[in-house]
Design a protein around this motif. Structure first.
Motif, short mmCIF file in Angstrom:
data_model
loop_
_atom_site.label_atom_id
_atom_site.label_comp_id
_atom_site.label_asym_id
_atom_site.label_seq_id
_atom_site.Cartn_x
_atom_site.Cartn_y
_atom_site.Cartn_z
N PHE A 133 -4.96 13.93 1.49
CA PHE A 133 -4.10 12.91 2.09
C PHE A 133 -4.90 12.00 3.02
CE2 PHE A 133 -1.52 11.89 5.92
CZ PHE A 133 -0.71 10.92 5.34
N ILE A 134 -5.79 12.59 3.83
CA ILE A 134 -6.63 11.81 4.74
C ILE A 134 -7.56 10.90 3.95
CG2 ILE A 134 -8.43 11.94 6.50
CD1 ILE A 134 -5.65 12.71 7.50
N PHE A 135 -8.15 11.41 2.88
CA PHE A 135 -9.06 10.60 2.06
C PHE A 135 -8.32 9.44 1.40
CE2 PHE A 135 -11.84 14.60 1.31
CZ PHE A 135 -12.45 14.40 2.54
N ILE A 136 -7.13 9.71 0.87
CA ILE A 136 -6.34 8.64 0.23
C ILE A 136 -5.94 7.59 1.27
CG2 ILE A 136 -4.16 8.13 -0.94
CD1 ILE A 136 -4.35 10.93 -2.21
N LEU A 137 -5.52 8.04 2.43
CA LEU A 137 -5.13 7.12 3.50
C LEU A 137 -6.31 6.25 3.92
CD1 LEU A 137 -2.71 6.40 5.33
CD2 LEU A 137 -3.58 8.06 6.98
N SER B 251 0.81 -1.22 0.00
CA SER B 251 0.00 0.00 0.00
C SER B 251 0.85 1.27 0.00
CB SER B 251 -0.93 0.00 1.22
OG SER B 251 -0.19 0.11 2.42
N VAL B 252 2.13 1.15 0.37
CA VAL B 252 2.99 2.34 0.44
C VAL B 252 3.15 3.01 -0.92
CG1 VAL B 252 5.32 3.16 0.94
CG2 VAL B 252 4.19 1.57 2.50
N PRO B 253 3.51 2.27 -2.01
CA PRO B 253 3.63 2.95 -3.31
C PRO B 253 2.30 3.52 -3.80
CG PRO B 253 3.87 0.56 -3.55
CD PRO B 253 3.94 0.86 -2.09
N ILE B 254 1.19 2.88 -3.45
CA ILE B 254 -0.12 3.42 -3.83
C ILE B 254 -0.36 4.76 -3.14
CG2 ILE B 254 -2.61 3.00 -3.79
CD1 ILE B 254 -1.98 0.02 -3.89
N LEU B 255 -0.03 4.82 -1.85
CA LEU B 255 -0.20 6.05 -1.10
C LEU B 255 0.68 7.16 -1.66
CD1 LEU B 255 -1.42 7.46 1.41
CD2 LEU B 255 0.53 6.58 2.72
N ILE B 256 1.93 6.83 -1.98
CA ILE B 256 2.85 7.83 -2.53
C ILE B 256 2.38 8.31 -3.90
CG2 ILE B 256 5.21 8.16 -3.39
CD1 ILE B 256 6.17 6.32 -1.17
N PHE B 257 1.89 7.39 -4.72
CA PHE B 257 1.38 7.77 -6.05
C PHE B 257 0.19 8.72 -5.92
CE2 PHE B 257 -1.58 6.98 -9.58
CZ PHE B 257 -0.77 7.35 -10.65
N GLY B 258 -0.75 8.39 -5.03
CA GLY B 258 -1.92 9.26 -4.83
C GLY B 258 -1.52 10.64 -4.34
N MET B 259 -0.56 10.70 -3.42
CA MET B 259 -0.10 11.99 -2.90
C MET B 259 0.62 12.79 -3.98
SD MET B 259 1.30 10.59 0.76
CE MET B 259 2.17 12.11 1.12
N THR B 260 1.36 12.10 -4.86
CA THR B 260 2.06 12.79 -5.94
C THR B 260 1.07 13.40 -6.92
OG1 THR B 260 3.92 11.25 -5.73
CG2 THR B 260 3.76 12.50 -7.78
N ILE B 261 0.05 12.64 -7.29
CA ILE B 261 -0.98 13.18 -8.20
C ILE B 261 -1.67 14.38 -7.56
CG2 ILE B 261 -3.17 12.67 -9.35
CD1 ILE B 261 -0.74 11.38 -10.65
#
Length: 340
Positions: free
Chosen positions: A310-314, A14-24
């Motif tokens: 960030f909260i929504f993605i998390l 889930s870490v790369p998914i979280l980083i990708f979402g935050m980058t977008i």
């Protein structure tokens, strides 16, 4: 692979998914039309003040430096301060203040969808091609088709004029006195007494029905299909041939297996709840995270929008992990190997 290793592996994935979402999110916020400096100054600002505020906010730094600061702050939960809506108030304090109302709304929305949609779907699946099946299926399709924002406006109009529209029924004074447009519960301690709990439920009920309606129709439709497929499967025929009692057949075999395809549907409703809460809270004037997010976008409050995203993605990533764990609990046949 043990359950804890499986859980740890899901966390790592889930870490790369979280980083990708935050980058977008960072790219959209920094390269989009939002101008927080212009929102702070207003239409009367001068160019010198504009550049001065831009320097103070760090918006003149290179994009890569802003990206590193953003990622570092988010991952350490240093969510920063609001620039426009609530100057000098931290995003953490705003989220803590507004989150209970959204949680209260989401709790009742999920309850309505699960305890109305799934039982209706299972009942329709156990009684196919009957009048009750047709009625439940038609009702589910209608509820599923109605947009949240439209249904919220209809509810607002009807309940605001309930005495004229509902033949004298006074919604505002029914059971407890509340206003249709108002603050849900502001203090969680209000829920500790019966009057406060009843008032909080009544205040949130219209929004919860609106938000849970689409999920309810979807779960009813999928639940009906899952029951029909399970009833017509070979292992159910074998259980009948062995003389398994009908009640045991329904509860231990049909319902449990029919729940398996509903797991991603139920957990996937989180996406609808997050997106729908923005619309429903704005229309029904519920001061939750959805309305806060909408107001922050409209005001161009860059750090507050980024923090809420960030909260929504998390939240979405966490729900996906919970979904994977629920699969293994409901269906023991699902293993913990890589291909499970």
């Amino acid at each position: 692979m043990s359950r804890w290793r499986y859980f740890g592996r899901r966390l790592l994935l889930s870490v790369p998914i979280l980083i990708f979402g935050m980058t977008i999110t960072f790219i959209v916020l920094r390269m989009g039309p939002m101008d927080p400096v212009g929102a702070i100054l207003g239409p009367t600002g001068n160019p010198q003040a504009y550049q001065q505020i831009k320097n103070q906010l760090g918006l003149n730094q290179p994009l890569w430096a802003q990206y590193i600061d953003y990622m570092t702050n988010m991952l350490t939960f240093n969510l920063g301060k609001s620039w426009v809506l609530f100057p000098d108030r931290t995003a953490n304090s705003l989220i803590i203040e507004y989150a209970p109302r959204t949680i209260w709304l989401g709790f009742w929305s999920v309850l309505i969808a699960i305890f109305v949609g799934i039982p209706l779907g299972f009942y329709a699946g156990l009684n196919p091609n009957s009048w009750s099946d047709y009625f439940a299926s038609f009702g589910g399709i209608v509820w599923r088709a109605m947009p949240n924002f439209w249904l919220a406006i209809i509810f607002l109009s009807v309940l605001s004029n309930s005495e004229n529209v509902l033949f004298g029924f006074d919604w505002q004074n029914w059971l407890v006195h509340t206003t249709v447009i108002g603050v849900p519960f502001n203090d969680p301690q209000e829920l500790t007494n019966p009057q406060g709990l009843l008032a909080a439920i009544k205040k949130i009920a219209p929004a919860a029905i609106v938000l849970g309606s689409a999920s309810m129709g979807n779960e009813m439709r999928i639940g009906r299909t899952a029951v029909l497929e399970t009833v017509n499967s070979n292992f159910i025929e074998t259980a009948r041939a062995k003389g398994v009692p009908p009640r045991s057949l329904v509860w231990k075999h049909i319902f449990r297996n029919a729940l398996i395809p509903l797991v991603p549907i139920i957990t996937g409703e989180a996406f609808l709840l997050i997106g729908g809460s923005v619309l429903v809270e704005s229309v029904l004037d519920i001061s939750g995270l959805g309305q806060l997010f909408f107001n922050a976008i409209m005001a161009g409050d860059l750090p507050l929008v980024g923090s809420l995203m960030f909260i929504f993605i998390l939240l979405v990533v966490t729900i996906n992990i919970v979904q994977d764990i629920l699969y293994t609990l409901i269906d023991p046949r699902v293993g913990y190997d890589g291909g499970a």
